[in-house]
Design an enzyme around this catalytic site. Structure first.
Site, PDB file in Angstrom:
ATOM      1  CG  HIS A  18      -1.955  -0.975   1.350  1.00  0.00           C
ATOM      2  ND1 HIS A  18      -2.159  -1.754   2.460  1.00  0.00           N
ATOM      3  CD2 HIS A  18      -2.925  -1.339   0.458  1.00  0.00           C
ATOM      4  CE1 HIS A  18      -3.207  -2.544   2.271  1.00  0.00           C
ATOM      5  NE2 HIS A  18      -3.687  -2.320   1.057  1.00  0.00           N
ATOM      6  NE  ARG A  91      -2.658  -7.111  -4.578  1.00  0.00           N
ATOM      7  CZ  ARG A  91      -3.454  -7.386  -3.579  1.00  0.00           C
ATOM      8  NH1 ARG A  91      -2.957  -7.675  -2.400  1.00  0.00           N
ATOM      9  NH2 ARG A  91      -4.766  -7.415  -3.746  1.00  0.00           N
ATOM     10  CB  SER A 129      -4.366  -6.470   4.386  1.00  0.00           C
ATOM     11  OG  SER A 129      -3.906  -5.224   3.963  1.00  0.00           O
TER      12      SER A 129
HETATM   13  P1  ADP Z   1     -10.031  -3.187  -0.538  1.00  0.00           P
HETATM   14  O1  ADP Z   1     -10.843  -3.887   0.520  1.00  0.00           O
HETATM   15  O2  ADP Z   1     -10.674  -1.909  -1.011  1.00  0.00           O
HETATM   16  O3  ADP Z   1      -9.575  -4.050  -1.670  1.00  0.00           O
HETATM   17  P2  ADP Z   1      -7.276  -3.193   0.388  1.00  0.00           P
HETATM   18  O4  ADP Z   1      -6.717  -2.467   1.576  1.00  0.00           O
HETATM   19  O5  ADP Z   1      -7.189  -4.665   0.397  1.00  0.00           O
HETATM   20  O6  ADP Z   1      -8.764  -2.671   0.277  1.00  0.00           O
HETATM   21  O7  ADP Z   1      -6.598  -2.668  -0.947  1.00  0.00           O
HETATM   22  C1  ADP Z   1      -6.683  -1.338  -1.360  1.00  0.00           C
HETATM   23  C2  ADP Z   1      -6.029  -1.207  -2.720  1.00  0.00           C
HETATM   24  O8  ADP Z   1      -4.635  -1.464  -2.617  1.00  0.00           O
HETATM   25  C3  ADP Z   1      -6.546  -2.181  -3.783  1.00  0.00           C
HETATM   26  O9  ADP Z   1      -6.544  -1.533  -5.028  1.00  0.00           O
HETATM   27  C4  ADP Z   1      -5.519  -3.291  -3.764  1.00  0.00           C
HETATM   28  O10 ADP Z   1      -5.442  -3.943  -5.018  1.00  0.00           O
HETATM   29  C5  ADP Z   1      -4.252  -2.497  -3.498  1.00  0.00           C
HETATM   30  N1  ADP Z   1      -3.215  -3.314  -2.873  1.00  0.00           N
HETATM   31  C6  ADP Z   1      -3.319  -4.152  -1.829  1.00  0.00           C
HETATM   32  N2  ADP Z   1      -2.136  -4.745  -1.557  1.00  0.00           N
HETATM   33  C7  ADP Z   1      -1.252  -4.246  -2.460  1.00  0.00           C
HETATM   34  C8  ADP Z   1       0.121  -4.494  -2.747  1.00  0.00           C
HETATM   35  N3  ADP Z   1       0.827  -5.379  -2.070  1.00  0.00           N
HETATM   36  N4  ADP Z   1       0.680  -3.814  -3.768  1.00  0.00           N
HETATM   37  C9  ADP Z   1      -0.062  -2.948  -4.484  1.00  0.00           C
HETATM   38  N5  ADP Z   1      -1.356  -2.687  -4.299  1.00  0.00           N
HETATM   39  C10 ADP Z   1      -1.952  -3.332  -3.301  1.00  0.00           C
END
Ligand code: ADP
Length: 161
Positions: A18, A91, A129
């Site tokens: 993130h 990703r 996460s």
């Molecule tokens: P949501 O429940 O909205 O998917 P997340 O916190 O899981 O919330 O993810 C928020 C955003 O960050 C999403 O677009 C997800 O694809 C992206 N994301 C999550 N992990 C990573 C990572 N390791 N690298 C890049 N983007 C990520």
């Protein structure tokens, strides 16, 4: 005109993936708002205020990034913030199905809001996460996946359980 982007998500908890996306967005846009979702129908390990605190600590060195929380329709929140861009991280190919569906829905709800996908550094490709929570729950160190502050919070959270 200032280019404002919203990066929405659960951030339960914030990972280095993130943070990588936040840093990339902060170099492209004038102002980035990390929108921590407060969605009552989703079960989270960390409360909204805990999730905000973890983001707050991580973005201290990024003057054009703010953290905020939102509930309700995402495109309405984006409009309220006078932003035109939604940032999402991509990703792997398997993210695409869900992310394209979401972007397409959001475009139908408000065609002025553009979704921009950013790709993290290779080392964060398999970072999620949900995985981090599982690793922490099983008692392993999470330092390579999250900031030291988040790692401490994870330890406290799962020790207390
Ligand atoms: P949501 O429940 O909205 O998917 P997340 O916190 O899981 O919330 O993810 C928020 C955003 O960050 C999403 O677009 C997800 O694809 C992206 N994301 C999550 N992990 C990573 C990572 N390791 N690298 C890049 N983007 C990520």
């Amino acid at each position: 005109m200032r280019r404002i982007a919203v990066y929405p998500g659960s951030f339960d908890p914030l990972t280095r993936g993130h943070l990588d996306i936040i840093q990339r967005a902060s170099r492209i846009f004038d102002h980035v708002i990390v929108g921590v979702s407060n969605n009552a129908s989703k079960k989270h390990v960390f409360s909204v205020s805990e999730r905000i605190e973890m983001v707050e600590e991580a973005i201290r060195g990024l003057p054009n990034v703010d953290v905020d929380t939102f509930s309700g329709l995402l495109v309405d929140y984006v409009k309220r913030k006078k932003a035109r861009v939604l940032i999402r991280g991509l990703r792997v190919v398997s993210d695409m199905d869900y992310e394209f569906q979401l972007a397409s829905f959001n475009r139908r709800l408000n065609k002025e809001v553009e979704t921009v996908f950013l790709m993290p550094d290779d080392q964060h490709t398999y970072l999620a996460s949900s995985m981090v929570r599982e690793v922490a729950r099983l008692g392993a160190a999470t330092d390579q996946f999250v900031t030291p502050f988040v790692a401490r919070r994870l330890k406290l959270k799962f020790r207390a359980k």
